[in-house]
Design an enzyme around this catalytic site. Structure first.
Site, mmCIF file in Angstrom:
data_model
loop_
_atom_site.group_PDB
_atom_site.id
_atom_site.type_symbol
_atom_site.label_atom_id
_atom_site.label_comp_id
_atom_site.label_asym_id
_atom_site.label_seq_id
_atom_site.Cartn_x
_atom_site.Cartn_y
_atom_site.Cartn_z
ATOM 1 N N GLY A 99 39.916 52.679 46.605
ATOM 2 C CA GLY A 99 40.237 51.364 46.020
ATOM 3 C C GLY A 99 41.538 51.417 45.243
ATOM 4 O O GLY A 99 42.332 52.342 45.422
ATOM 5 N N ASN A 100 41.780 50.442 44.418
ATOM 6 C CA ASN A 100 42.970 50.470 43.556
ATOM 7 C C ASN A 100 42.674 49.713 42.264
ATOM 8 O O ASN A 100 41.600 49.147 42.103
ATOM 9 C CB ASN A 100 44.195 49.908 44.295
ATOM 10 C CG ASN A 100 43.983 48.476 44.721
ATOM 11 O OD1 ASN A 100 43.878 47.594 43.884
ATOM 12 N ND2 ASN A 100 43.912 48.241 46.021
ATOM 13 N N TYR A 101 43.651 49.706 41.360
ATOM 14 C CA TYR A 101 43.411 49.184 40.006
ATOM 15 C C TYR A 101 43.516 47.669 39.876
ATOM 16 O O TYR A 101 43.437 47.148 38.777
ATOM 17 C CB TYR A 101 44.402 49.814 39.020
ATOM 18 C CG TYR A 101 44.163 51.277 38.762
ATOM 19 C CD1 TYR A 101 42.947 51.711 38.268
ATOM 20 C CD2 TYR A 101 45.160 52.216 39.008
ATOM 21 C CE1 TYR A 101 42.725 53.053 38.013
ATOM 22 C CE2 TYR A 101 44.952 53.556 38.759
ATOM 23 C CZ TYR A 101 43.736 53.980 38.255
ATOM 24 O OH TYR A 101 43.515 55.294 38.004
#
Ligand code: CTP
Length: 396
Positions: free
Chosen positions: A207-209
């Site tokens: 995923g990412n932030y």
């Protein structure tokens, strides 16, 4: 649409001054920021301490602060404000405003005001009916000021109830109406927001932030301006309560892609704000992967480029906006994406700007189109959303 609006509230020496507390409460409730400027006579009716407690700002009444002699700039206030409201406004202040008699901070602020001015008169009927007052009001209207007063009464003279200050809620509602922009009424806008999660096994993902805050701020801005919004959201922790926003929750790029492709033909515009994973694991393990060996490889395969695909589907009457988050060669990379994905304009975010982007409540962007580039200051995401939607609305 008073959210984020900066209002200078002028209070003068009328018995109705106590009602300014209700005005402040209503303005603050609707998300406005209020700076009170009070006349010396106003202070006889209500204390600055009460007012500053409500606005969370010191009240301005003199040209100099009595504590430290700081100079209060009426010119700066005139530039800061989105609107000035004078409520209650006495016959005396009306007269001074109409004739430029700048003998207190409120009138100097009025004369320096660059924003629209609203006036809620408050006085007894005789003073109100006097030709001098009537003439002053006509003059002020002629200068482009807005007079807010109760609708005419039921007596034959038509003056019953006149002079009385309009109810605080109605005053604030009048201001709200003024700011309400419905320039996107009848438009359908699709927005992708948040991250995507690409499954590795039943408990892990890539995923990412991305928090989704920017995409949700855009959805809210479009909805407030009258658009029907389809918000395709990755896994995020933000809410949108507006009823003209239809939210479709997805997890992976593939799901976001499918929802976007299905909905795009019905749209007037699409804003691709999601931080989409470019790759996903080639295989998703059916069971939790065990810790074995010293290293581990996950083989990744490319995800569809949603923006690029929509760019190929785009009709001449549709507008598409993309985002680019870059760490280096920002402008060049953004320009390249604009072309590659057939976007109308692209919003460039640089990770070099501290305290912006992921998770933050603020953002600093540049808007790049084929023929122009505009750099904006760092501001709250709701304000950035307004700038972006202004640019979009101009093309719809
Ligand atoms: N985008 C998309 N689908 C993808 C990847 C990106 O719709 N699979 C959209 C984003 O929402 C954004 C724009 O394309 O509006 C640019 O995203 P970005 O990740 O910066 O661009 P990429 O094309 O992935 O380029 P790179 O990762 O090489 O910088």
């Amino acid at each position: 649409m008073l959210k984020g609006k900066k209002i200078v509230l002028g209070i003068t020496g009328s018995i109705a001054a106590y009602k300014s507390c209700l005005i402040i409460r209503e303005l603050v409730k609707r998300g406005a920021e209020v700076q009170v400027v009070i006349t010396p006579a106003g202070k006889e009716f209500i204390t600055p301490i009460t007012l500053s407690a409500l606005t969370q700002k010191p009240v301005i009444s003199d040209f100099f602060s009595q504590r430290d002699g700081t100079w209060h700039s009426h010119v700066a206030l005139g530039l800061w404000a989105d609107a000035m409201l004078i409520a209650p406004c006495t016959a005396s202040t009306l007269g001074k405003m109409a004739n430029g008699i700048a003998d207190n901070m409120l009138i100097t602020t009025y004369l320096s005001m660059k924003a629209p001015v609203f006036i809620a008169p408050a006085m007894d009927l005789d003073m109100y009916a006097h030709p001098t007052t009537q003439q002053n009001m006509e003059r002020l209207k002629g200068f482009g000021n807005h007079i807010i007063e109760p609708q005419s009464g039921f007596l034959a003279s038509g003056l019953e109830g006149k002079g009385r200050m309009e109810d605080p809620e109605k005053i604030v509602a009048a201001l709200d109406m003024f700011f309400e922009k419905k320039d996107l009424l009848g438009k359908h806008i699709m927005i992708t927001a948040g991250p995507t999660y690409e499954k590795i096994d039943p408990v892990r993902f890539i995923g990412n932030y991305s928090s989704g805050k920017m995409g949700f701020a855009l959805a809210e801005e479009c909805a407030c301006r009258g658009a029907e919004v389809t918000l395709i959201a990755g896994p995020v922790n933000v809410q949108c309560t507006m009823n003209n926003v239809q939210r479709i929750d997805v997890e992976s790029c593939q799901q976001m892609h499918d929802a976007a492709i299905e909905n795009f033909p019905q749209m007037d515009a699409a804003i691709l704000c999601a931080a989409v994973a470019d790759f996903r694991p080639a295989e998703v393990a059916g069971q939790k992967i065990k810790r074995v060996g010293q290293t581990m490889d996950i083989h990744l395969v490319p995800n569809p480029d949603i923006a690029a695909e929509l760019g190929r589907m785009k009709r001449a009457d549709q507008v598409m906006v993309g985002f680019a988050l870059e760490t280096n060669d920002e402008q060049q990379n953004a320009q390249h994406k604009l072309e590659k994905k057939n976007l109308d304009f692209i919003v460039l975010n640089s990770l070099r700007n501290e305290g912006t982007c992921f998770k933050s409540d603020e953002n600093q962007v540049s808007i790049i189109s084929r023929d122009a580039k505009h750099d904006y200051e760092k501001k709250p995401k709701a304000d950035v959303a307004r700038d972006i939607i202004d640019e979009l609305a101009a093309r719809l």
